[in-house]
Design an enzyme around this catalytic site. Structure first.
Site, PDB file in Angstrom:
ATOM      1  N   SER A 145      -1.778  17.114  44.931  1.00 28.00           N
ATOM      2  CA  SER A 145      -3.073  16.587  45.359  1.00 28.00           C
ATOM      3  C   SER A 145      -3.289  15.267  44.634  1.00 28.00           C
ATOM      4  O   SER A 145      -2.613  14.965  43.641  1.00 28.00           O
ATOM      5  CB  SER A 145      -4.180  17.578  45.001  1.00 28.00           C
ATOM      6  OG  SER A 145      -5.455  16.973  45.012  1.00 28.00           O
ATOM      7  N   TYR A 158      -7.528  23.552  38.881  1.00 24.88           N
ATOM      8  CA  TYR A 158      -6.870  22.876  40.003  1.00 24.88           C
ATOM      9  C   TYR A 158      -6.186  21.600  39.526  1.00 24.88           C
ATOM     10  O   TYR A 158      -5.003  21.363  39.807  1.00 24.88           O
ATOM     11  CB  TYR A 158      -7.923  22.558  41.068  1.00 24.88           C
ATOM     12  CG  TYR A 158      -7.396  21.930  42.336  1.00 24.88           C
ATOM     13  CD1 TYR A 158      -6.720  22.686  43.274  1.00 24.88           C
ATOM     14  CD2 TYR A 158      -7.602  20.577  42.594  1.00 24.88           C
ATOM     15  CE1 TYR A 158      -6.246  22.109  44.458  1.00 24.88           C
ATOM     16  CE2 TYR A 158      -7.138  19.998  43.766  1.00 24.88           C
ATOM     17  CZ  TYR A 158      -6.460  20.759  44.691  1.00 24.88           C
ATOM     18  OH  TYR A 158      -6.001  20.182  45.847  1.00 24.88           O
TER      19      TYR A 158
END
Length: 275
Positions: A145, A158
């Site tokens: 990401s 995350y």
């Protein structure tokens, strides 16, 4: 590595979102795909979509939980039994963590994110890369990401795992290319993408389901990427042998800001001041 009619790809988390976009992109280019997902009930619709679009490639489905090494070993065995080879390994499965500061995140959240997003990638490498090495060619595409290139406050589990996937992929690429120039690895670090990641994460118990009607992200962010846009960018990077691919309008700027801060801290002055 270009996708051809001889290419066999395996994609974890492939029943929706970026994974399904990658599967579309591969079959549209004539390749065969093994679509894997932890959600067994999501696979039939994904396969119907992929095999019913008139594309030259074909897709099969295998249920697997990437946090379990035995499941990924079985996925590799199923891939080899079905096609006799594997060329592109897309370690794409993932979750999102709750929005709260690092010190408020539950141990179970950290454990879940590490098992799925870090160990899931490691399991994919361990199970599939020996096949790539044995045939002397192939590529690994790991989905991270933009949070792997720059901090994302409030989502520390995350962000942590995304940074780990970036570092792991960079190292893997060096190791693979030391064996053969026909081997390599790429890490995908997209910005905002219109996927059901949040809804799927809620279904799997990783976060609480949001209240109220679903939000139309495209009405809020017209610049949001579609999964297919991300997939096409990723496969172009794989074909070009690039280690990093980061589609999205503000990703480069965020990464640049992080690098500037890193260099400022290490060197002791802003990069622009270096003479």
């Amino acid at each position: 590595m270009n996708i051809t009619s001889e290419t066999v790809a395996v994609i974890t988390g492939g029943a929706s979102g970026i994974g399904l976009g990658l599967a579309e992109a591969v079959v549209d280019r004539g390749g065969s795909v093994v679509v894997s997902d932890i959600r067994h009930d999501a696979l039939p619709a994904a396969l119907e979509h992929l095999n019913g679009r008139g594309a030259p490639g074909r897709a099969i489905g295998v249920r697997a939980d990437v946090s379990e090494a035995a499941d990924v070993d079985a996925l590799a065995s199923s891939t080899m039994e079905a096609f006799g080879r594997v060329d592109l390994v897309c370690n794409n499965a993932g979750l999102v963590s709750p929005a709260m500061p690092a010190w408020e995140q539950e141990p179970a959240t950290w454990d879940r994110m590490i098992r799925v997003k870090v160990m899931g990638v490691i399991h994919g490498i361990r199970s599939f890369v020996p096949h790539l090495v044995a045939q002397g060619s192939g590529h690994v595409l790991n989905t991270a990401s933009s949070a792997g290139l720059a901090p994302l406050a409030g989502r520390s589990p995350y962000t942590t795992t995304m940074h780990a996937v970036v570092g792991l992929t960079e190292t893997l690429d060096i190791e693979l290319r030391a064996i053969s120039g026909a081997l390599g690895a790429t890490v995908l670090c997209p910005g905002l993408v219109d996927t059901p990641l949040g809804a799927n994460s809620a279904t799997l118990g990783a976060i609480s389901a949001p209240s109220g009607p679903p939000v139309d992200m495209r009405s809020l962010r017209p610049d949001i990427l579609s999964p297919r846009q991300v997939a096409d960018a990723a496969l172009e990077a794989v074909a070009a042998g690039r280690v990093h691919v980061a589609p999205g309008g503000d990703v480069a700027e965020r990464a640049q800001a992080r690098v500037d801060l890193l260099l400022r801290d290490i060197i002791g002055r802003a990069p622009a001041d270096r003479g």
